[in-house]
Design a protein around this motif. Structure first.
Motif, mmCIF file in Angstrom:
data_model
loop_
_atom_site.group_PDB
_atom_site.id
_atom_site.type_symbol
_atom_site.label_atom_id
_atom_site.label_comp_id
_atom_site.label_asym_id
_atom_site.label_seq_id
_atom_site.Cartn_x
_atom_site.Cartn_y
_atom_site.Cartn_z
ATOM 1 N N SER A 193 -5.536 5.315 -26.495
ATOM 2 C CA SER A 193 -5.907 4.011 -26.651
ATOM 3 C C SER A 193 -7.431 4.190 -27.182
ATOM 4 C CB SER A 193 -5.941 3.128 -25.371
ATOM 5 O OG SER A 193 -4.602 3.363 -25.165
ATOM 6 N N LEU A 194 -7.517 4.775 -28.271
ATOM 7 C CA LEU A 194 -8.954 4.928 -28.600
ATOM 8 C C LEU A 194 -9.776 3.872 -29.340
ATOM 9 C CD1 LEU A 194 -8.492 8.604 -30.220
ATOM 10 C CD2 LEU A 194 -10.082 7.952 -28.666
ATOM 11 N N LYS A 195 -10.947 3.754 -28.884
ATOM 12 C CA LYS A 195 -11.778 2.641 -29.500
ATOM 13 C C LYS A 195 -12.796 3.269 -30.283
ATOM 14 C CE LYS A 195 -11.107 0.574 -24.862
ATOM 15 N NZ LYS A 195 -12.059 -0.071 -23.778
ATOM 16 N N PRO A 196 -13.496 2.328 -31.239
ATOM 17 C CA PRO A 196 -14.495 2.657 -32.468
ATOM 18 C C PRO A 196 -15.522 3.229 -31.465
ATOM 19 C CG PRO A 196 -13.424 0.682 -33.053
ATOM 20 C CD PRO A 196 -12.692 0.962 -31.670
ATOM 21 N N GLU A 197 -15.829 2.836 -30.349
ATOM 22 C CA GLU A 197 -17.180 3.224 -29.496
ATOM 23 C C GLU A 197 -16.777 4.719 -28.918
ATOM 24 O OE1 GLU A 197 -15.458 0.238 -29.112
ATOM 25 O OE2 GLU A 197 -15.274 -0.235 -26.987
ATOM 26 N N ASP A 198 -15.874 5.163 -29.020
ATOM 27 C CA ASP A 198 -15.480 6.423 -28.861
ATOM 28 C C ASP A 198 -15.750 7.694 -29.846
ATOM 29 O OD1 ASP A 198 -12.335 5.289 -27.303
ATOM 30 O OD2 ASP A 198 -14.212 5.955 -26.188
ATOM 31 N N THR A 199 -16.103 7.189 -30.983
ATOM 32 C CA THR A 199 -16.614 7.915 -32.183
ATOM 33 C C THR A 199 -17.638 8.760 -31.746
ATOM 34 O OG1 THR A 199 -15.663 6.564 -33.902
ATOM 35 C CG2 THR A 199 -17.502 7.767 -34.474
ATOM 36 N N ALA A 200 -17.774 10.194 -31.658
ATOM 37 C CA ALA A 200 -18.548 10.923 -31.321
ATOM 38 C C ALA A 200 -18.475 12.322 -31.653
ATOM 39 C CB ALA A 200 -19.288 10.658 -29.872
ATOM 40 N N VAL A 201 -19.349 13.288 -31.674
ATOM 41 C CA VAL A 201 -18.953 14.687 -31.624
ATOM 42 C C VAL A 201 -18.686 15.080 -30.059
ATOM 43 C CG1 VAL A 201 -19.685 17.190 -31.893
ATOM 44 C CG2 VAL A 201 -20.210 15.197 -33.681
ATOM 45 N N TYR A 202 -17.547 15.564 -29.935
ATOM 46 C CA TYR A 202 -17.247 16.075 -28.448
ATOM 47 C C TYR A 202 -17.334 17.833 -28.271
ATOM 48 C CZ TYR A 202 -15.071 11.483 -27.711
ATOM 49 O OH TYR A 202 -15.084 10.163 -27.705
ATOM 50 N N PHE A 203 -17.947 17.987 -27.221
ATOM 51 C CA PHE A 203 -18.249 19.323 -26.739
ATOM 52 C C PHE A 203 -17.523 19.829 -25.530
ATOM 53 C CE2 PHE A 203 -21.947 19.696 -29.644
ATOM 54 C CZ PHE A 203 -22.020 18.331 -29.811
ATOM 55 N N CYS A 204 -17.134 20.743 -25.297
ATOM 56 C CA CYS A 204 -16.696 21.443 -23.958
ATOM 57 C C CYS A 204 -17.658 22.382 -23.549
ATOM 58 C CB CYS A 204 -15.440 21.989 -23.972
ATOM 59 S SG CYS A 204 -15.059 23.205 -25.159
ATOM 60 N N ALA A 205 -17.850 22.315 -22.137
ATOM 61 C CA ALA A 205 -18.780 23.126 -21.446
ATOM 62 C C ALA A 205 -18.410 23.705 -20.210
ATOM 63 C CB ALA A 205 -20.164 22.387 -21.100
ATOM 64 N N ALA A 206 -18.846 24.884 -19.726
ATOM 65 C CA ALA A 206 -18.328 25.528 -18.782
ATOM 66 C C ALA A 206 -19.409 26.108 -17.518
ATOM 67 C CB ALA A 206 -17.658 26.985 -19.168
ATOM 68 N N ALA A 207 -19.114 25.562 -16.581
ATOM 69 C CA ALA A 207 -20.107 26.134 -15.272
ATOM 70 C C ALA A 207 -19.219 27.099 -14.317
ATOM 71 C CB ALA A 207 -20.450 24.966 -14.642
ATOM 72 N N LYS A 208 -20.074 28.030 -14.056
ATOM 73 C CA LYS A 208 -19.379 29.055 -13.089
ATOM 74 C C LYS A 208 -19.457 28.471 -11.761
ATOM 75 C CE LYS A 208 -21.349 33.430 -14.639
ATOM 76 N NZ LYS A 208 -22.259 34.362 -14.630
ATOM 77 N N GLY A 209 -20.300 27.479 -11.350
ATOM 78 C CA GLY A 209 -20.299 27.059 -9.874
ATOM 79 C C GLY A 209 -19.313 25.874 -9.947
ATOM 80 N N ARG A 210 -19.221 25.327 -8.822
ATOM 81 C CA ARG A 210 -18.508 24.168 -8.368
ATOM 82 C C ARG A 210 -19.619 23.008 -8.269
ATOM 83 N NH1 ARG A 210 -16.070 22.550 -3.394
ATOM 84 N NH2 ARG A 210 -14.024 21.517 -3.632
ATOM 85 N N PRO A 211 -20.073 22.134 -9.123
ATOM 86 C CA PRO A 211 -21.187 21.133 -8.902
ATOM 87 C C PRO A 211 -20.682 20.097 -8.021
ATOM 88 C CG PRO A 211 -20.784 21.802 -11.228
ATOM 89 C CD PRO A 211 -19.782 22.469 -10.591
ATOM 90 N N ILE A 212 -21.375 19.533 -7.131
ATOM 91 C CA ILE A 212 -21.241 18.208 -6.664
ATOM 92 C C ILE A 212 -20.645 17.058 -7.384
ATOM 93 C CG2 ILE A 212 -22.191 18.758 -4.324
ATOM 94 C CD1 ILE A 212 -24.503 16.970 -5.206
ATOM 95 N N THR A 213 -20.154 16.047 -7.162
ATOM 96 C CA THR A 213 -19.617 15.225 -8.237
ATOM 97 C C THR A 213 -20.668 14.497 -8.816
ATOM 98 O OG1 THR A 213 -17.547 14.726 -6.629
ATOM 99 C CG2 THR A 213 -18.294 13.098 -8.415
ATOM 100 N N SER A 214 -21.677 14.106 -8.229
ATOM 101 C CA SER A 214 -22.968 13.512 -8.927
ATOM 102 C C SER A 214 -23.459 14.466 -9.825
ATOM 103 C CB SER A 214 -23.746 13.070 -7.991
ATOM 104 O OG SER A 214 -24.323 14.239 -7.079
#
Length: 127
Positions: free
Chosen positions: A85-106
């Motif tokens: 259900s993509l919308k025009p406002e979803d237009t962007a460059v998308y990146f993936c990233a990795a963290a060793k840790g387990r960040p709290i939700t915030s």
């Protein structure tokens, strides 16, 4: 060396779907927290969807809830972002990233929580 390779972007009409892939090398994805971020022209990079290591909790930004799903294939060492259900406002460059840790939700949304970033893949949604 930790490396991430994002792919799967493209041009799609509003209401359509795309599935992004984030292939990992040099580490095992299930041992890391993985996040998908996006950056639209002229805007700051923002967090979209996250898969936290350990409890495998998934978190999505409100604007994509019910439309985007993050998942992981341990055998392929790849994380996906299914976008429906993509919308025009979803237009962007998308990146993936990795963290060793387990960040709290915030902290999942914080760019500084992630040590490694892949190159972006462009998603364009036409109206």
């Amino acid at each position: 060396e930790v490396q991430l390779q994002a792919s799967g972007g493209g041009l799609v009409q509003a209401g359509g779907s795309l599935k992004l892939s984030c292939a990992a090398s040099g580490f095992t994805v299930r041992d890391y927290t993985i996040g998908w971020f996006r950056q639209a022209p002229g805007k700051e990079r923002e967090g979209v969807s996250f898969l936290r290591k350990g409890d495998s909790r998934t978190v999505n930004v409100d604007s994509v809830k019910g439309r985007f799903t993050i998942s992981r294939d341990n055998a392929k060492n790849t994380v996906y972002l299914q976008m429906n259900s993509l919308k025009p406002e979803d237009t962007a460059v998308y990146f993936c990233a990795a963290a060793k840790g387990r960040p709290i939700t915030s902290s999942l949304w914080a760019l500084a929580s992630y040590e490694s970033w892949g190159q972006g893949t462009l998603v364009t949604v036409s109206s």
